[in-house]
Design an enzyme around this catalytic site. Structure first.
Site, PDB file in Angstrom:
ATOM      1  N   VAL A 176       0.824  -1.206   0.000  1.00  0.00           N
ATOM      2  CA  VAL A 176       0.000   0.000   0.000  1.00  0.00           C
ATOM      3  C   VAL A 176       0.857   1.255   0.000  1.00  0.00           C
ATOM      4  CG1 VAL A 176      -0.153   0.126   2.524  1.00  0.00           C
ATOM      5  CG2 VAL A 176      -2.010   1.067   1.124  1.00  0.00           C
ATOM      6  N   LYS A 177       2.090   1.161   0.464  1.00  0.00           N
ATOM      7  CA  LYS A 177       2.962   2.324   0.566  1.00  0.00           C
ATOM      8  C   LYS A 177       3.384   2.885  -0.778  1.00  0.00           C
ATOM      9  CE  LYS A 177       3.239   2.460   5.099  1.00  0.00           C
ATOM     10  NZ  LYS A 177       2.795   3.618   5.896  1.00  0.00           N
ATOM     11  N   ASP A 178       3.170   2.132  -1.853  1.00  0.00           N
ATOM     12  CA  ASP A 178       3.446   2.676  -3.188  1.00  0.00           C
ATOM     13  C   ASP A 178       2.642   3.957  -3.432  1.00  0.00           C
ATOM     14  OD1 ASP A 178       4.991   0.440  -3.568  1.00  0.00           O
ATOM     15  OD2 ASP A 178       3.997  -0.200  -5.405  1.00  0.00           O
TER      16      ASP A 178
END
Length: 469
Positions: free
Chosen positions: A51-53
């Protein structure tokens, strides 16, 4: 976020355009008697694997637009791994160098992935108070100051972090459920995912959607005392020497309607069930979030729709949450059935809820000698203001008559530490533990679900005593 895209054709101009639009997958077999619908948003399908993308792209674009990051520059971040991975992948595609500072408890897989993208990895001890020169953020800021053209991403306080989720994650969930989502569940780390997504869903639903945070039991977000835990990339650790606890600016607590506190062992059990019964191999913080979602869903009816974010894949944690040697050594649930006795079976009379007999890190040598008595050795643990469970990861070392010999009585015990005592867990197969600890004589720490619950004279000795009874 990236300009013109040809996503609909399946042909993209850059890796950045592949970020987002992750699917929702319904849980079918682990829901037991739950009547509500529970969907998991599979964020590991982003190109950087988490999700950090989304936050990484949002922060990079904002920095470029503000002129803070220029061609040929260096991206610096303090990260438990995933944000660093997203930044490293995107930076590589955009021609930047990347430097990532990680705590020493990050999985080996994450460090290997960072290096595979060309990132320079700096490892620093995780048990450091804020403002300590070896603290994660302190090291990252020092490197930023030393490297010409460096830009510090600063995910914890960067407004582009929650903004990325408000612009992408929230609208996706709303569209994917046709506006039927009633509850949104996510872990709270930097706070960006739950803040940005929660804000959008509340606005889109006129406040009807309830936002639930998933938090480790000891994390301060949910009211814990800040002791360390074993699920990576979620929660807020508080070192007892931190003068003022400052929460991330990326986290807006007013968005969150409630927090479910999830023990590591519960999160790990959920991970194992999800892998075997739903076919989803997920990371540790996904176990925390899904456990919270299932707990929430048990209180709901058939018209309710719960969406929970699974931040990353279990492939980055094969050496931990899916590795029976690691799990067993800490007393966590194993992935396979044990044939033969476990350590817990042969070390009788353990109170698995007991506080460990130990020396606090703030003690003097004189105080340590009193606590040690005539015993062979005791662990030295990170001192906290209130008594409570000792997490194995908070054991700093050990003291014995030998390490304290000749030490001035007024000296801090930390100046005379021996190596930490070896440990084994209640769930570890006895034969495996004996092989792993072969050659060690003397005290051993017994762990149960990550907590140190006892010090025994020796594992082999205890086994012999059990066999003769």
């Amino acid at each position: 976020m990236t300009g013109v895209s040809t996503r609909g054709t399946g042909v993209l101009d850059s890796v950045a355009e592949a970020i987002g639009h992750t699917p929702l997958v319904r849980l079918n077999r682990v829901i037991d008697d739950i009547r509500a619908t529970v969907y998991v948003k599979l964020e590991y399908l982003n190109p950087g694997g988490s999700v950090k993308d989304r936050a990484a792209l949002g922060m990079l674009l904002a920095a470029e637009q503000a002129g803070e990051l220029r061609p040929g520059g260096t991206v610096v971040e303090a990260s438990s791994g995933n944000t660093g991975l997203g930044l490293a992948a995107l930076a590589a595609a955009r021609g930047y160098r990347t430097v990532v500072v990680v705590p020493d408890r990050v999985s080996a897989e994450k460090k290997a992935l960072l290096r595979a993208h060309g990132a320079e990895v700096h490892e620093t001890p995780g048990l450091r108070p804020v403002d300590h020169p070896e603290h994660l953020r302190s090291v990252a800021l020092r490197l930023t100051a030393e490297i010409p053209g460096a830009w510090f991403a600063g995910q914890y306080d960067n407004p582009a972090n929650p903004a990325a989720h408000k612009a992408t994650t929230g609208p996706e969930i709303w569209d994917q459920t046709g506006g039927r989502v009633t509850h949104f569940v996510a872990g709270v780390g930097t706070g960006g995912t739950i803040t940005g997504t929660g804000e959008y869903l509340k606005e889109a639903s006129d406040g009807a959607v309830r936002v639930i945070g998933a938090d480790p039991v000891t994390s301060v977000y949910g009211g814990g005392d800040g002791r360390i835990w074993y699920v990576e990339a979620v929660g807020h650790f508080l070192h007892p020497e931190t003068a003022a606890d400052e929460w991330p600016e990326s986290y807006h607590p007013e968005v969150v309607d409630g927090i479910e506190r999830i023990a590591d062992a519960e999160a790990i059990r959920v991970l194992h069930r999800i892998a075997r019964e739903e076919g989803l191999l997920l990371g540790g913080s996904s176990g925390t979030a899904i456990a919270a979602a299932l707990r929430t869903a048990r209180t709901l009816g058939p018209e309710d729709v719960v969406v929970v974010v699974a931040p990353d894949s279990g492939r980055a944690y094969l050496s931990k949450y899916y590795n029976d040697e690691w799990l067993g050594s800490l007393g966590f649930p194993l992935t396979t059935k044990v044939n033969g006795p476990t350590v817990g079976d042969v070390v009788g009379g353990l109170d698995r809820d007991a506080d460990l007999a130990a020396v606090p890190s703030g003690a003097t040598v004189a105080e340590a000698r009193v606590l040690l008595g005539s015993g062979p050795a005791l662990p030295v643990v990170l001192q906290r203001t209130a008594s409570g469970p000792t997490v194995v990861a908070e054991i700093l070392g050990s003291v014995s008559a030998e390490t304290l010999a000749g030490a001035p009585a007024a000296d801090p015990v930390g100046a005379h530490l021996g190596a930490p005592l070896p440990f084994t867990g209640t769930s570890e197969p006895l034969q495996q533990a004996l092989i792993r600890l072969a050659g060690h004589t003397g005290p051993v720490v017994i762990a149960h679900e990550g907590r140190a619950v006892a010090v025994i004279a020796g594992l082999a000795e205890s086994t012999e005593q059990e066999e003769t009874q």
